[in-house]
Enzyme design. Structure first.
Site, PDB file in Angstrom:
ATOM      1  N   ALA A 152       0.857  -1.199   0.000  1.00 37.32           N
ATOM      2  CA  ALA A 152       0.000   0.000   0.000  1.00 37.32           C
ATOM      3  C   ALA A 152       0.875   1.223   0.000  1.00 37.32           C
ATOM      4  O   ALA A 152       2.103   1.139   0.061  1.00 37.32           O
ATOM      5  CB  ALA A 152      -0.887   0.007   1.247  1.00 37.32           C
ATOM      6  N   GLU A 202       7.546  -2.908   7.259  1.00 32.03           N
ATOM      7  CA  GLU A 202       8.527  -2.127   6.481  1.00 32.03           C
ATOM      8  C   GLU A 202       9.270  -3.037   5.491  1.00 32.03           C
ATOM      9  O   GLU A 202      10.491  -2.918   5.288  1.00 32.03           O
ATOM     10  CB  GLU A 202       9.527  -1.402   7.407  1.00 32.03           C
ATOM     11  CG  GLU A 202       8.904  -0.560   8.505  1.00 32.03           C
ATOM     12  CD  GLU A 202       8.015   0.578   7.992  1.00 32.03           C
ATOM     13  OE1 GLU A 202       8.124   0.950   6.806  1.00 32.03           O
ATOM     14  OE2 GLU A 202       7.183   1.055   8.780  1.00 32.03           O
ATOM     15  N   CYS A 220      -8.846  13.676  -2.531  1.00 34.22           N
ATOM     16  CA  CYS A 220      -9.984  13.792  -3.455  1.00 34.22           C
ATOM     17  C   CYS A 220     -10.976  12.646  -3.286  1.00 34.22           C
ATOM     18  O   CYS A 220     -12.031  12.632  -3.932  1.00 34.22           O
ATOM     19  CB  CYS A 220      -9.481  13.795  -4.899  1.00 34.22           C
ATOM     20  SG  CYS A 220      -8.804  12.207  -5.403  1.00 34.22           S
ATOM     21  N   TYR A 279       5.504  12.842   4.345  1.00 30.68           N
ATOM     22  CA  TYR A 279       4.909  12.126   3.217  1.00 30.68           C
ATOM     23  C   TYR A 279       3.389  12.304   3.216  1.00 30.68           C
ATOM     24  O   TYR A 279       2.765  12.315   4.283  1.00 30.68           O
ATOM     25  CB  TYR A 279       5.234  10.625   3.292  1.00 30.68           C
ATOM     26  CG  TYR A 279       6.704  10.331   3.128  1.00 30.68           C
ATOM     27  CD1 TYR A 279       7.273  10.213   1.860  1.00 30.68           C
ATOM     28  CD2 TYR A 279       7.536  10.193   4.245  1.00 30.68           C
ATOM     29  CE1 TYR A 279       8.636   9.959   1.713  1.00 30.68           C
ATOM     30  CE2 TYR A 279       8.895   9.939   4.101  1.00 30.68           C
ATOM     31  CZ  TYR A 279       9.435   9.823   2.833  1.00 30.68           C
ATOM     32  OH  TYR A 279      10.771   9.575   2.688  1.00 30.68           O
ATOM     33  N   CYS A 315      -3.584   9.916  -4.699  1.00 34.96           N
ATOM     34  CA  CYS A 315      -3.896   9.146  -5.903  1.00 34.96           C
ATOM     35  C   CYS A 315      -2.870   9.538  -6.984  1.00 34.96           C
ATOM     36  O   CYS A 315      -2.170  10.552  -6.859  1.00 34.96           O
ATOM     37  CB  CYS A 315      -5.319   9.439  -6.380  1.00 34.96           C
ATOM     38  SG  CYS A 315      -5.527  11.081  -7.069  1.00 34.96           S
TER      39      CYS A 315
END
Ligand SMILES: Nc1ncnc2c1ncn2[C@@H]1O[C@H](COP(=O)(O)OP(=O)(O)O)[C@@H](O)[C@H]1O
Ligand SMILES: Cc1cn([C@H]2C[C@H](O)[C@@H](COP(=O)(O)O)O2)c(=O)[nH]c1=O
Ligand SMILES: [Zn+2]
Length: 205
Positions: free
Chosen positions: A9, A88, A147, A178, A182
């Site tokens: 992910a 990780e 969004c 970070y 998208c």
């Protein structure tokens, strides 16, 4: 047959949370687990896997020279092991991913690895590339972009919140460094960061 799973992910998608839930689930059934996290990632203190929802557990550390297969075999002499969980996992080396596959295939222990797919430049991490190549099962976990779309990318930002386009692949940090976005918004923010540099170069020419 024991399997190698790669849960991948963007950042902030619940990878550590899901790992800690899976660990709890094994242990509440009386089964034994072994947890690993990257030595380099000290955000929650060295040797701790911590999620943003405050779950945490102690873990062994892996560095590029850690022989995980040997460590698992040594641990098996002391107790049974039913699952190996790795956080990780993007920081694993190629050899370590092969070693994890051998833990499944030769020792019969399932391995669940959790990590990022890509870095801030949209390149695969070495560990992720080899997990994508070798894992029996690929499971995508999802974060949400601003969004509302699925956030698949990780934008690195500076102290002012501007997108960072260049730098070392590894730079430990959290939501301050970070932003999970998208692809459309990741690309837009990177292009916007390129524009001032371009106009500066044109002005200098
Ligand atoms: N107090 C909270 N309650 C519920 N969810 C939370 C809370 N704080 C953060 N989260 C959620 O937890 C997720 C991040 O979990 P974490 O396991 O740390 O992610 P990852 O390991 O993928 O970076 C995000 O979806 C975030 O929205
Ligand atoms: C995108 C990206 C991330 N990292 C680092 C930053 C964090 O320390 C970890 C990922 O943390 P998570 O919340 O557990 O997913 O990876 C990096 O070094 N380089 C990058 O490009
Ligand atoms: Zn978006």
């Amino acid at each position: 047959m024991a399997k190698l799973y790669f849960y991948y992910a963007s950042m902030n998608a619940g990878k550590s949370t899901t790992l800690l839930q899976a660990d709890y689930n094994y242990r509440e059934r009386g089964m034994e687990t072994m947890l690993y996290t990257a030595a380099i990632d000290d955000r929650a203190g060295v040797g701790t896997i911590a999620s943003r929802i405050a779950l945490a557990a102690s873990a062994r550390l892996f560095a590029p020279d850690t022989d995980m297969r040997a460590e698992v075999e040594a641990e098996l002499k002391k107790r049974p092991l039913h699952c190996i969980l790795i956080d990780e996992a993007q920081f694993l080396t190629r050899d370590q991913v092969f070693a994890l596959a051998s833990i499944c295939d030769d020792l019969g222990i399932p391995v669940l690895a959790y990590g990022l797919r890509t870095d801030f430049q949209a390149n695969l991490f070495p560990g992720s590339a080899h997990l994508l190549a070798l894992a029996d099962s690929l499971i995508e976990l999802k974060a949400v972009c601003e969004c509302g779309r699925k956030a698949t990318m990780n934008l690195r930002v500076d102290a002012e919140g501007h997108a960072v386009r260049a730098g070392a692949q590894t730079e430990i940090g959290g939501n301050d460094r970070y932003i999970a976005l998208c692809r459309r918004h990741f690309t837009e923010r990177l292009k916007a960061a390129e524009a001032p540099q371009l106009s500066l170069a044109i002005a200098r020419a």
